[in-house]
Design an enzyme around this catalytic site. Structure first.
Site, PDB file in Angstrom:
ATOM      1  N   PHE A 188     -12.246  48.735 -10.889  1.00 49.20           N
ATOM      2  CA  PHE A 188     -11.076  48.840 -11.808  1.00 49.20           C
ATOM      3  C   PHE A 188     -10.650  50.259 -11.576  1.00 49.20           C
ATOM      4  O   PHE A 188     -11.463  51.110 -11.540  1.00 49.20           O
ATOM      5  CB  PHE A 188     -11.360  48.496 -13.174  1.00 49.20           C
ATOM      6  CG  PHE A 188     -10.216  48.560 -14.236  1.00 49.20           C
ATOM      7  CD1 PHE A 188      -9.328  47.319 -13.992  1.00 49.20           C
ATOM      8  CD2 PHE A 188     -10.074  49.433 -14.960  1.00 49.20           C
ATOM      9  CE1 PHE A 188      -8.264  47.398 -14.945  1.00 49.20           C
ATOM     10  CE2 PHE A 188      -8.853  49.506 -15.707  1.00 49.20           C
ATOM     11  CZ  PHE A 188      -7.761  48.488 -15.830  1.00 49.20           C
ATOM     12  N   SER A 237      -9.871  52.810 -13.124  1.00 49.08           N
ATOM     13  CA  SER A 237     -10.379  54.074 -14.074  1.00 49.08           C
ATOM     14  C   SER A 237     -11.687  54.244 -13.862  1.00 49.08           C
ATOM     15  O   SER A 237     -12.254  55.415 -14.258  1.00 49.08           O
ATOM     16  CB  SER A 237     -10.102  53.535 -15.391  1.00 49.08           C
ATOM     17  OG  SER A 237     -10.785  52.713 -15.916  1.00 49.08           O
ATOM     18  N   LYS A 238     -12.427  53.256 -13.007  1.00 51.06           N
ATOM     19  CA  LYS A 238     -13.960  53.665 -12.982  1.00 51.06           C
ATOM     20  C   LYS A 238     -14.101  54.788 -12.000  1.00 51.06           C
ATOM     21  O   LYS A 238     -13.174  55.525 -11.538  1.00 51.06           O
ATOM     22  CB  LYS A 238     -14.483  52.439 -12.217  1.00 51.06           C
ATOM     23  CG  LYS A 238     -14.331  51.006 -12.880  1.00 51.06           C
ATOM     24  CD  LYS A 238     -14.921  51.132 -14.313  1.00 51.06           C
ATOM     25  CE  LYS A 238     -14.698  49.627 -14.697  1.00 51.06           C
ATOM     26  NZ  LYS A 238     -15.344  49.536 -16.034  1.00 51.06           N
ATOM     27  N   ASN A 239     -15.370  55.195 -11.929  1.00 53.48           N
ATOM     28  CA  ASN A 239     -16.021  56.535 -11.085  1.00 53.48           C
ATOM     29  C   ASN A 239     -15.604  56.172  -9.612  1.00 53.48           C
ATOM     30  O   ASN A 239     -14.904  57.214  -8.962  1.00 53.48           O
ATOM     31  CB  ASN A 239     -17.222  56.620 -11.310  1.00 53.48           C
ATOM     32  CG  ASN A 239     -17.805  57.323 -12.808  1.00 53.48           C
ATOM     33  OD1 ASN A 239     -17.066  56.731 -13.649  1.00 53.48           O
ATOM     34  ND2 ASN A 239     -18.503  58.179 -12.941  1.00 53.48           N
TER      35      ASN A 239
END
Length: 377
Positions: free
Chosen positions: A189, A191-193
């Site tokens: 997704f 916004s993930k790292n």
């Protein structure tokens, strides 16, 4: 001061725009939109990064969890133990497969699933444990694996928030979160790292036979076109998202270090404050990659603090405001409020501050000063 974002994907993109654009253009030029070279490149490079034998890309992190469970041949009614304090996707896929979710409390120290609560929840019907590496902090996988071995249980790691985090074992060795259980699942997704520019996910395993089955499941159960050998789904990582991930994967450790550095600055500003419990950051700090930077606010007005920050233009969030055992979709008479004292406390105390790779000193100081301003008044 630059406007503060909860996650600043625009500034991150600006620094890698040429690489990302070229990678995407390659897909457009070759018209290889599904299972193209970019997907295979990403699969191989992620296998190398994680030191895992098999990465099976798929469409999103929720699918990754569901497909992992499908690959293990769990049957309706089998009990699967997981944490009460996490995002709903973890329990959602258990219910979708007509398995029996068994929610247990978490540990106050690290907010990950409680080993003691797992032990207490095991019954003859238990078939699997799903530890969640919450907010980017690796769960105690050594102890969980030992317990699973003792009871002949599968371990399915929900690694949607902790890609790149290390789990340290008592013999000094380290393994990447998501690669230790029988199978692991992650999300890409945005916004993930390690995030793409849409939905994406992957499954990890060192089990050759399981990997083969999972590769069939993600593609309608096919290994050969129009030959359906297992019941499958349609869950493929598209080539454009793989192109984005190929541009970002070489920077993952850099991105995680930037998050860790920001977390240290946050925690230094809050050190010793009577109303703040900040995340514990060890010297090495490689067991936590800070997908979120989450405080506990004790003996103070958490909701008031949230509004104060929002009024000052500082985004913040509460992950998660309602325990899974209290969600309408997962209500069950088996659950008693007294079984979840930690989760029930955390939902009243937690607040997550902006956390991403582009936070600068000025922004961090403004955020921390604003938190302290409210709590010290």
């Amino acid at each position: 001061m630059k406007k503060i974002q909860m996650v600043d994907l625009k500034s991150q993109y600006d620094k890698i725009a040429a690489t990302v654009n070229a990678s995407i253009q390659n897909v457009l030029d070759t018209n290889t939109y599904i299972n193209g070279p970019q997907v295979h490149q990403f699969q191989k490079e992620l296998e190398d990064y994680l030191d895992v034998k098999h990465v099976i890309p798929c469409a999103n992190g929720t699918d990754a969890l569901q497909i992992a469970m499908m690959g293990l041949d769990l049957k309706p009614g089998d009990e699967v133990i997981t944490a009460d304090f996490t995002f709903a996707a973890t329990v959602e896929v258990i219910a979708l497969l007509q398995l029996t979710p068994v929610l247990v409390d978490v540990d106050m120290h690290n907010m990950n699933i409680s080993l003691e609560r797992i032990k207490a929840a095991i019954t003859p019907k238990t078939k699997a444990i799903v530890p969640v590496h919450l907010f980017g902090r690796a769960a105690n996988m050594e102890a969980i694996m030992a317990l699973a071995k003792e009871h002949n249980l599968y371990v399915i790691e929900d690694n949607a928030q902790a890609i790149g985090a290390n789990c340290k074992f008592s013999d000094g060795t380290k393994k990447k979160a998501g690669t230790i259980g029988h199978v692991g699942a992650t999300s890409f997704f945005p916004s993930k790292n390690l995030g793409c520019y849409g939905d994406g996910g992957a499954i990890f395993t060192n089990d050759d036979a399981l990997a083969h089955k999972l590769r069939g499941i993600v593609n309608h159960g096919m290994y050969e076109r129009y030959h359906h050998d297992v019941v499958g789904v349609n869950s493929r990582l598209d080539s454009i998202q793989a192109a984005v991930l190929n541009a970002k994967l070489p920077l993952l450790d850099v991105y995680n270090k930037a998050r860790q550095d920001a977390a240290r600055k946050y925690s230094a500003a809050f050190e010793g404050h009577k109303n703040i419990v900040a995340p514990n950051i060890c010297d090495v700090c490689d067991c936590h990659v800070f997908h979120q930077y989450t405080l506990r606010i004790i003996d103070a007005d958490r909701n008031g603090l949230m509004q104060h920050l929002l009024d000052k233009g500082i985004p913040c969030a509460i992950y998660y405001p309602i325990p899974l055992h209290s969600q309408k979709a997962y209500l069950d008479s088996r659950y008693k409020e007294e079984d979840f004292p930690v989760t029930n406390q955390l939902v009243k105390e937690v607040i997550s501050l902006p956390m991403h790779t582009e936070l600068d000193e000025e922004q961090i100081k403004f955020i921390t000063d604003s938190v302290l301003e409210f709590l010290n008044k």
